[in-house]
Design an enzyme around this catalytic site. Structure first.
Site, PDB file in Angstrom:
ATOM      1  N   GLU A  95      50.816  40.949  65.982  1.00  0.00           N
ATOM      2  CA  GLU A  95      49.537  41.287  66.612  1.00  0.00           C
ATOM      3  C   GLU A  95      49.761  41.884  67.998  1.00  0.00           C
ATOM      4  OE1 GLU A  95      50.206  38.570  64.859  1.00  0.00           O
ATOM      5  OE2 GLU A  95      48.862  39.009  63.186  1.00  0.00           O
ATOM      6  N   SER A 111      66.497  29.955  70.861  1.00  0.00           N
ATOM      7  CA  SER A 111      67.552  30.125  69.853  1.00  0.00           C
ATOM      8  C   SER A 111      68.911  29.872  70.484  1.00  0.00           C
ATOM      9  CB  SER A 111      67.557  31.554  69.306  1.00  0.00           C
ATOM     10  OG  SER A 111      66.303  31.874  68.799  1.00  0.00           O
ATOM     11  N   GLU A 129      65.119  43.943  73.741  1.00  0.00           N
ATOM     12  CA  GLU A 129      64.990  43.124  72.543  1.00  0.00           C
ATOM     13  C   GLU A 129      64.475  43.980  71.389  1.00  0.00           C
ATOM     14  OE1 GLU A 129      62.377  39.785  73.147  1.00  0.00           O
ATOM     15  OE2 GLU A 129      63.368  38.654  71.563  1.00  0.00           O
ATOM     16  N   SER A 136      59.869  31.593  76.553  1.00  0.00           N
ATOM     17  CA  SER A 136      58.631  31.042  75.980  1.00  0.00           C
ATOM     18  C   SER A 136      58.426  29.593  76.357  1.00  0.00           C
ATOM     19  CB  SER A 136      58.675  31.135  74.458  1.00  0.00           C
ATOM     20  OG  SER A 136      58.647  32.466  74.043  1.00  0.00           O
ATOM     21  N   GLN A 140      67.892  32.397  76.020  1.00  0.00           N
ATOM     22  CA  GLN A 140      66.783  32.990  76.772  1.00  0.00           C
ATOM     23  C   GLN A 140      65.682  31.959  76.981  1.00  0.00           C
ATOM     24  OE1 GLN A 140      65.654  36.828  75.214  1.00  0.00           O
ATOM     25  NE2 GLN A 140      63.498  36.401  75.498  1.00  0.00           N
TER      26      GLN A 140
END
Lengths: 393, 357
Positions: A363, A147, A230, A115, A112
């Site tokens: 968060e 990953s 996810e 990010s 994926q």
């Protein structure tokens, strides 16, 4: 309507035509896919039979009893859990036919490319550019925390295709061939010593427009499907009592009375209760899904397990005393999958620190719960109506 | 695996109880009642029992009850917790009823099941299942002694009293001196019970009856704690969406949003633990572990939820007129009732073989 009896009949047929003992592993898995027994809730012709999702367990149990090979789902978690549902929802018929079968059987592993160094929690701020050139898109940028990129054949990728509109509007979703020239995968050595993640540098990578998923500029909406799946993937597990991280430390406690202290006993019991309660909550969520009433608990489950994994593994390091001062192996490796329980407490402690960061930080998840579940107002935002190119970076 | 969801019938029961309590137990009424001579709301009790037959849920049909299970009782207790209702439901319809179910006392069971008589087990409210409890002296067919911290004794018609000969005795409340104590929880008042040669009727073996009663009480208390916690969370979220400071709703500040999201997670977890305990009590499978887990978890959540509600309501939360104090007092009292979390954790250590050093 496909019911349990019908699935049992089809499973028996598959086993008769392709005896597991004398059939090549991939051949068996392909035949299973073609029989619609891979993920029974998927459409016919795409590995499924449009059956209720809950009936997959019937097929899995029959095949396991017959000693049939499985598709090693842990090796291709991103492909199965995130890429597949997104392709199913937004892919063209051609894309579904091309990608889903080798994905499910595990011939092709997925990663994926979401990010970036400057876009983590604020994922929509991403800066990787995709520029149209004829039938291709030319992609340049850098991704991170990828990953399994070193084992992957394909990636789901989001990139900026229009910098002149606000950040959420100018993103497009692609399928990237990880073997293409210009894709450079570099290991990112982690706190544990190994490199399960990677940095991925994309330099003039050409992606044909036929590998675009969804409309141009609609990538953020497509990515929501990926990200929601996810979180569902984490909440849908069914664990026995002591099935999670609490298992190894309870075992150590029972087998090593010389390590026990009063202080650790109180902490262990509290964490044992918390683990059992989190397991029951996950089971309740699973029962709701099966009953067709999905609840909002999924976002909470990831929060709970992140905290528990960290506290429990931390407690076991302390419990082990002198052994807690040691580590099993700092060798730099690039593993195919992350094996939490196969390694020592020190590894589990360090790796679990990532549980509150990966897949959405705790968060960010707390904000999601507060805003989408409790309906509390969002923080004021200054970036909503500003073109991406004009945002401060 | 236990069934952790609510059935349609259970949801219908919940709606009916919630409606009834909305009519009978509004917060100003409950607050006013705490300062009166009749802390128990016997009109609400009559509506729950005469009108809906809820006191007999655990009593089998052939013994004059409803023949339901702990799952339905748990739903009733969730709603009673949401309203901090001052009715002796947990003490009479659960704890005293379970004690009678362990004995051969069908007449009394039927009377408690209709709700026309209220029963109270004369064991202090803080005693956990399996814990040591005080007994009275049995001498020449009469009972002598004083018992303290007996919940809802003031409302009881019949007291179930353990004696030093190992028996559990039924004592008519008029034969005892029941004196109210000043209770921390104003909505579940405690009293002392003084027996000075009172006549009692032997019901059966006290140890088995008390253990069964306290186990059901502890397990189902978690549902009351869940209802209480859910109400305080919902009310606090509602208040923080309305209350404005610094020119925006207070609930939009991330520091508060994260606290409420954490609390939501605890409340969601408590629902699963409480449901599991109710289901396990109903089936009898894994009930000791399920009850210990629920009680080891529930107290801190209910107290945390009430404490957060007070803090986030700020000034108004400190007043007598706002009902949050009733919830905090009930939650704190519940954290001791039928055993503290620590006592239940210690019990769990034995049950799941995680022995102390």
């Amino acid at each position: 309507m496909t019911d349990a009896a019908e699935l049992q009949r089809r499973t028996a047929e598959l086993l008769a035509a392709h005896p597991p003992a004398s059939t090549d592993r991939f051949d068996f898995l392909k035949a299973r896919f073609d029989a619609g027994l891979a993920w029974v809730h998927y459409p016919e012709g795409l590995g499924g039979l449009n059956a209720p999702r809950s009936l997959q367990a019937v097929v899995d149990a029959e095949l396991e009893a017959a000693g049939a090979p499985d598709n090693d789902p842990r090796r291709n978690g991103i492909g199965l859990g995130m890429a597949a549902p997104t392709i199913l929802k937004y892919g063209t018929e051609e894309q579904k036919q091309r990608y889903l079968r080798p994905l499910w059987v595990g011939e092709e592993v997925w990663c994926q490319l979401f990010s970036e160094p400057g876009a983590g929690s604020d994922l929509a701020a991403l800066g990787t550019r995709a520029v149209r050139e004829g039938d291709d898109w030319v992609v340049n940028g850098q991704k991170v925390w990828t990953s399994g990129a070193h084992n992957s054949r394909w990636a789901i990728l989001i990139a900026r295709t229009d910098p002149d509109v606000p950040k959420h509007a100018g993103i497009t979703y692609f399928i990237c061939d990880m073997t293409d020239p210009g894709v450079d995968v570099r290991p990112l050595r982690q706190i544990t010593g190994e490199a399960e993640f990677n940095e991925v540098f994309l330099t003039d990578v050409r992606i044909p427009d036929s590998r675009r998923l969804g409309a141009i500029g609609d990538g953020w909406r497509v990515a929501q499907t990926t990200l929601n799946n996810e979180r569902v993937a984490i909440g849908g597990m069914r664990l026995p009592r002591e099935g999670g991280m609490i298992g190894p430390v309870s075992k150590t406690w029972r087998e090593r009375p010389e390590l026990r202290t009063q202080d650790l006993h109180q902490r262990l019991l509290k964490l044992w209760v918390d683990s059992e309660v989190a397991r029951l909550t996950a089971e309740r969520l699973r029962q709701q899904l099966v009953a067709g009433q999905p609840g909002p608990e999924g976002a909470g489950m990831k929060l709970a397990f992140a905290r528990l994994n960290q506290e429990i593994s931390g407690l076991e390091v302390e419990l082990r005393g002198e052994e807690g001062l040691l580590y099993d192996d700092w060798t730099m490796r690039r593993p195919e999958l992350v094996d939490f329980t196969g390694r020592d407490a020190g590894y589990r402690y360090l790796r679990s620190k990532g549980n509150s960061i990966e897949g959405g930080t705790s968060e960010v998840l707390l904000n999601i719960v507060a805003e989408r579940v409790l309906g509390l107002p969002a923080e004021p935002r200054t970036d909503k109506d500003v073109a991406w190119k004009d945002l401060a970076r | 695996m236990t069934d952790l969801l609510y059935s349609e019938e259970e949801e219908a029961l919940r709606a009916a109880v919630r409606d009834l309590l909305a009519d009978h137990c509004d917060a100003p009424g409950v607050i006013a009642r705490t300062e009166s001579d009749t802390p128990h709301d016997l009109a609400a009790w009559k509506a729950l029992t005469d009108g809906m037959g809820l006191a007999g849920l655990l009593v089998p049909e052939d013994k004059g009850g409803q023949g339901a299970t702990h799952r339905e009782v748990a739903v009733v207790l969730e709603e009673l917790g949401r309203a901090v209702a001052p009715v002796p439901y947990l003490t009479s319809a659960v704890v005293a009823t379970e004690a009678l179910l362990a004995c051969d006392a069908d007449d009394l069971l039927a009377e408690l099941g209709t709700g026309r008589k209220i029963g109270a087990l004369a064991v202090a409210l803080n005693i956990a299942p399996g814990g040591a409890y005080k007994v009275v002296r049995h001498e020449n067919g009469a009972l002598h002694g004083e018992l303290t911290a007996i919940a809802d004794a003031q409302a009881a018609d019949v007291l179930l009293v353990p004696a030093d000969d190992g028996g559990l005795y039924a004592v008519d409340a008029s034969a005892a001196t029941v004196t109210p104590q000043i209770s921390f929880d104003l909505t579940r008042p405690l009293a002392t019970v003084m027996l000075d040669g009172a006549q009692g009727r032997l019901l059966g073996d006290a140890e088995a009856a008390v253990h069964r009663a306290l186990r059901a009480g502890a397990g189902l208390l978690a549902s009351e704690q869940f209802g209480l916690a859910e109400w305080t969370l919902t009310e606090t979220v509602r208040y923080l969406k309305e209350r404005k400071q610094f020119n925006r709703p207070v609930g939009g500040f991330q520091a508060l949003k994260h606290r409420l999201a954490q609390l939501w997670l605890e409340v969601v977890n408590l629902r699963a633990a409480a449901r599991n305990a109710a289901d396990a009590l109903a089936t009898g499978e894994d009930a000791d572990v399920a009850v210990a887990v629920a009680q080891a978890y529930a107290a801190s959540v209910a107290v945390h939820a009430a404490e957060e509600a007070l803090q986030l309501h700020a000034g108004i939360g400190m007043t007598w007129e706002h009902p949050v104090h009733l919830y905090l007092k009930r939650a704190k009292s519940d954290s001791i009732a039928y055993g503290t979390a620590g006592v239940h954790r210690a019990r769990l250590a034995e049950l799941v073989d995680l022995q102390a050093p």
